[in-house]
Design a protein around this motif. Structure first.
Motif, PDB file in Angstrom:
ATOM      1  N   UNK A 100      40.808  39.134  31.936  1.00 50.17           N
ATOM      2  CA  UNK A 100      41.846  39.508  33.380  1.00 50.17           C
ATOM      3  C   UNK A 100      41.184  38.228  34.354  1.00 50.17           C
ATOM      4  N   UNK A 101      41.428  37.136  35.355  1.00 60.46           N
ATOM      5  CA  UNK A 101      41.057  36.682  36.482  1.00 60.46           C
ATOM      6  C   UNK A 101      41.927  36.496  37.325  1.00 60.46           C
ATOM      7  N   UNK A 102      41.331  37.653  38.077  1.00 61.42           N
ATOM      8  CA  UNK A 102      42.398  38.024  39.663  1.00 61.42           C
ATOM      9  C   UNK A 102      41.535  37.442  41.045  1.00 61.42           C
ATOM     10  N   UNK A 103      42.558  36.375  41.693  1.00 59.52           N
ATOM     11  CA  UNK A 103      41.767  35.664  42.699  1.00 59.52           C
ATOM     12  C   UNK A 103      42.802  36.317  43.690  1.00 59.52           C
ATOM     13  N   UNK A 104      43.196  35.147  45.168  1.00 62.04           N
ATOM     14  CA  UNK A 104      43.472  35.853  46.229  1.00 62.04           C
ATOM     15  C   UNK A 104      44.725  35.468  46.861  1.00 62.04           C
ATOM     16  N   UNK A 105      45.625  36.723  47.449  1.00 61.97           N
ATOM     17  CA  UNK A 105      46.848  36.627  47.647  1.00 61.97           C
ATOM     18  C   UNK A 105      48.016  36.607  46.179  1.00 61.97           C
ATOM     19  N   UNK A 106      46.917  37.815  45.397  1.00 68.20           N
ATOM     20  CA  UNK A 106      47.565  38.477  44.091  1.00 68.20           C
ATOM     21  C   UNK A 106      48.128  36.911  42.735  1.00 68.20           C
ATOM     22  N   UNK A 107      47.121  36.405  42.648  1.00 67.84           N
ATOM     23  CA  UNK A 107      47.362  35.368  41.378  1.00 67.84           C
ATOM     24  C   UNK A 107      46.068  35.882  40.930  1.00 67.84           C
TER      25      UNK A 107
END
Length: 147
Positions: free
Chosen positions: A134-141
């Motif tokens: 799982x890759x979590x990025x800024x702004x819920x991406x």
């Protein structure tokens, strides 16, 4: 003269009157006995009307008796024996039922273990490896990779 009319005078002749009731002859009379009355005085009374004399009481049996009745002892012993036998039978049946139940439970466990081992031995061993990234990025991406 009587007060009857003349035509009935011949039927009303004086003479002995008939006796009504019980006739008692001199020879049949009961002897007279003297008995004490309620005040202690002696009074005459016919023997047939006198109260019956009390009979002498028979002597009592004064032999020693057992403390407990032997028949009662036998009856109590039979009841206690029957209760003990019933308890023993019940306990024995309970032990047999527990034994059968444990045999049945043990047999069920052994049978389940045998089936499990048989099923495990008959199929090939398969191993599945799955990795999740799982890759979590800024702004819920978020990005998920299954590998």
């Amino acid at each position: 003269m009587s007060a009857l009319p003349e035509q009935y005078q011949r039927y009303a002749q004086p003479g002995p009157r008939p006796v009504y009731g019980e006739v008692e002859l001199q020879a049949e009379r009961d002897p007279i006995v003297w008995v004490p009355d309620a005040y202690g005085e002696m009074v005459p009374m016919r023997r047939s009307q006198a109260p019956v004399l009390p009979t002498a009481t028979p002597p009592r049996d004064l032999t020693p008796q057992p403390v407990l009745d032997p028949l009662a002892q036998r009856m109590a012993a039979a009841g206690v024996g029957a209760g003990a036998a019933g308890a023993g039978v019940g306990w024995g049946i309970g032990q047999a039922a527990a034994g059968m139940a444990s045999i049945g439970g043990s047999t069920a466990v052994v049978a389940m273990l045998a089936l499990w081992l048989l099923a495990r031995a008959s199929r090939p061993s398969v191993q599945v490896r799955q990795t999740v990234h799982n890759h979590a990025r800024w702004f819920g991406k978020n990005t998920t990779n299954l590998g």
